[in-house]
Design a protein around this motif. Structure first.
Motif, mmCIF file in Angstrom:
data_model
loop_
_atom_site.group_PDB
_atom_site.id
_atom_site.type_symbol
_atom_site.label_atom_id
_atom_site.label_comp_id
_atom_site.label_asym_id
_atom_site.label_seq_id
_atom_site.Cartn_x
_atom_site.Cartn_y
_atom_site.Cartn_z
ATOM 1 N N LYS A 115 0.809 -1.230 0.000
ATOM 2 C CA LYS A 115 0.000 0.000 0.000
ATOM 3 C C LYS A 115 0.837 1.272 0.000
ATOM 4 C CE LYS A 115 -4.092 -1.849 2.334
ATOM 5 N NZ LYS A 115 -4.926 -1.749 3.556
ATOM 6 N N VAL A 116 2.036 1.232 0.571
ATOM 7 C CA VAL A 116 2.827 2.462 0.690
ATOM 8 C C VAL A 116 3.798 2.691 -0.458
ATOM 9 C CG1 VAL A 116 2.661 2.487 3.205
ATOM 10 C CG2 VAL A 116 4.653 1.439 2.105
ATOM 11 N N VAL A 117 4.027 1.702 -1.287
ATOM 12 C CA VAL A 117 5.094 1.795 -2.294
ATOM 13 C C VAL A 117 4.916 3.008 -3.203
ATOM 14 C CG1 VAL A 117 6.189 0.661 -4.270
ATOM 15 C CG2 VAL A 117 5.681 -0.650 -2.192
ATOM 16 N N ASP A 118 3.758 3.170 -3.811
ATOM 17 C CA ASP A 118 3.571 4.295 -4.736
ATOM 18 C C ASP A 118 3.664 5.643 -4.031
ATOM 19 O OD1 ASP A 118 3.341 2.675 -6.976
ATOM 20 O OD2 ASP A 118 1.154 2.597 -6.888
ATOM 21 N N GLU A 119 3.122 5.726 -2.805
ATOM 22 C CA GLU A 119 3.195 6.980 -2.054
ATOM 23 C C GLU A 119 4.639 7.338 -1.726
ATOM 24 O OE1 GLU A 119 -0.337 7.862 0.771
ATOM 25 O OE2 GLU A 119 0.003 5.679 0.839
ATOM 26 N N VAL A 120 5.418 6.353 -1.304
ATOM 27 C CA VAL A 120 6.812 6.617 -0.962
ATOM 28 C C VAL A 120 7.599 7.010 -2.210
ATOM 29 C CG1 VAL A 120 8.954 5.637 -0.051
ATOM 30 C CG2 VAL A 120 6.769 5.132 1.068
ATOM 31 N N ARG A 121 7.371 6.336 -3.306
ATOM 32 C CA ARG A 121 8.097 6.666 -4.532
ATOM 33 C C ARG A 121 7.830 8.099 -4.983
ATOM 34 N NH1 ARG A 121 7.210 1.012 -7.896
ATOM 35 N NH2 ARG A 121 8.897 -0.134 -6.854
ATOM 36 N N ALA A 122 6.695 8.662 -4.595
ATOM 37 C CA ALA A 122 6.339 10.036 -4.965
ATOM 38 C C ALA A 122 6.912 11.073 -3.989
ATOM 39 C CB ALA A 122 4.822 10.176 -5.034
ATOM 40 N N GLU A 123 7.522 10.632 -2.904
ATOM 41 C CA GLU A 123 8.074 11.563 -1.920
ATOM 42 C C GLU A 123 9.290 12.298 -2.481
ATOM 43 O OE1 GLU A 123 8.976 9.932 1.956
ATOM 44 O OE2 GLU A 123 7.293 8.546 1.772
ATOM 45 N N GLY A 168 10.388 9.172 7.203
ATOM 46 C CA GLY A 168 9.984 8.503 8.433
ATOM 47 C C GLY A 168 8.875 9.211 9.184
ATOM 48 N N ARG A 169 8.638 10.471 8.864
ATOM 49 C CA ARG A 169 7.599 11.244 9.544
ATOM 50 C C ARG A 169 6.315 11.385 8.742
ATOM 51 N NH1 ARG A 169 12.138 14.754 10.253
ATOM 52 N NH2 ARG A 169 11.167 16.155 8.753
ATOM 53 N N THR A 170 6.208 10.712 7.610
ATOM 54 C CA THR A 170 5.013 10.863 6.771
ATOM 55 C C THR A 170 3.824 10.109 7.357
ATOM 56 O OG1 THR A 170 5.648 8.970 5.417
ATOM 57 C CG2 THR A 170 6.346 11.167 4.630
ATOM 58 N N PRO A 171 2.618 10.618 7.115
ATOM 59 C CA PRO A 171 1.418 9.940 7.619
ATOM 60 C C PRO A 171 1.254 8.516 7.085
ATOM 61 C CG PRO A 171 0.890 12.173 6.900
ATOM 62 C CD PRO A 171 2.311 11.905 6.485
ATOM 63 N N HIS A 172 1.633 8.287 5.822
ATOM 64 C CA HIS A 172 1.458 6.937 5.278
ATOM 65 C C HIS A 172 2.396 5.936 5.933
ATOM 66 C CE1 HIS A 172 3.976 9.168 2.320
ATOM 67 N NE2 HIS A 172 4.721 8.083 2.359
ATOM 68 N N MET A 173 3.572 6.374 6.359
ATOM 69 C CA MET A 173 4.463 5.445 7.067
ATOM 70 C C MET A 173 3.937 5.162 8.471
ATOM 71 S SD MET A 173 6.562 4.393 4.899
ATOM 72 C CE MET A 173 7.597 3.440 5.989
ATOM 73 N N ALA A 174 3.406 6.172 9.135
ATOM 74 C CA ALA A 174 2.803 5.956 10.459
ATOM 75 C C ALA A 174 1.633 4.980 10.354
ATOM 76 C CB ALA A 174 2.350 7.282 11.056
ATOM 77 N N ALA A 175 0.830 5.141 9.325
ATOM 78 C CA ALA A 175 -0.319 4.243 9.117
ATOM 79 C C ALA A 175 0.151 2.820 8.830
ATOM 80 C CB ALA A 175 -1.187 4.760 7.985
ATOM 81 N N MET A 176 1.218 2.684 8.031
ATOM 82 C CA MET A 176 1.739 1.351 7.736
ATOM 83 C C MET A 176 2.260 0.681 8.999
ATOM 84 S SD MET A 176 4.980 -0.049 5.575
ATOM 85 C CE MET A 176 6.015 0.363 6.953
ATOM 86 N N HIS A 177 2.992 1.421 9.821
ATOM 87 C CA HIS A 177 3.521 0.841 11.061
ATOM 88 C C HIS A 177 2.384 0.377 11.969
ATOM 89 C CE1 HIS A 177 7.683 1.617 10.206
ATOM 90 N NE2 HIS A 177 7.447 2.893 9.990
ATOM 91 N N GLU A 178 1.345 1.168 12.050
ATOM 92 C CA GLU A 178 0.200 0.791 12.879
ATOM 93 C C GLU A 178 -0.503 -0.449 12.314
ATOM 94 O OE1 GLU A 178 -4.073 2.643 14.256
ATOM 95 O OE2 GLU A 178 -2.388 4.018 13.999
ATOM 96 N N ALA A 179 -0.688 -0.483 11.002
ATOM 97 C CA ALA A 179 -1.400 -1.592 10.362
ATOM 98 C C ALA A 179 -0.613 -2.897 10.403
ATOM 99 C CB ALA A 179 -1.726 -1.236 8.910
ATOM 100 N N THR A 180 0.714 -2.824 10.490
ATOM 101 C CA THR A 180 1.535 -4.043 10.439
ATOM 102 C C THR A 180 2.034 -4.505 11.813
ATOM 103 O OG1 THR A 180 3.564 -2.774 10.006
ATOM 104 C CG2 THR A 180 2.311 -3.560 8.078
ATOM 105 N N ALA A 181 1.804 -3.735 12.848
ATOM 106 C CA ALA A 181 2.350 -4.056 14.171
ATOM 107 C C ALA A 181 1.979 -5.460 14.648
ATOM 108 C CB ALA A 181 1.909 -3.017 15.191
#
Length: 99
Positions: free
Chosen positions: A26-34, A67-80
């Motif tokens: 889910k985060v790959v495309d968002e991160v690539r656009a950073e 590391g401070r982006t909302p999508h990374m925070a969401a990924m960490h929460e979803a995968t914990a």
């Protein structure tokens, strides 16, 4: 500033491999656009429960912002609850073999 190379290994709990992969994808495309992201690739091991992100950033500052982006925070929460252990993150420096 020097490019920053990163590997991040994420281990799935038994039976959680497919769910973890779905969340990581889910985060790959968002991160690539950073800003500053030069490469962000997701890999899965042949034995199925290990995932690897291979990343290249323009600078350490870009990696820090990532590391401070909302999508990374969401990924960490979803995968914990899907991971077997803490993620192993390593920073790398390029070695010029021609020197």
């Amino acid at each position: 500033m020097a490019k920053t190379y990163v590997t991040a290994v994420i281990m799935a709990k038994d039976g959680c491999e497919a769910l973890l992969e779905t969340e990581l994808r889910k985060v790959v495309d968002e991160v690539r656009a950073e800003p500053g992201c030069l490469r962000y690739d997701l890999h899965r091991s042949g034995y199925g429960n290990a995932f690897l992100f291979y990343e290249i950033w323009e600078s350490p500052a870009h990696l820090e912002a990532h590391g401070r982006t909302p999508h990374m925070a969401a990924m960490h929460e979803a995968t914990a609850s899907l991971t077997a252990c803490p993620t192993e993150v390593n920073l790398w420096e390029a070695v010029d073999a021609a020197e």
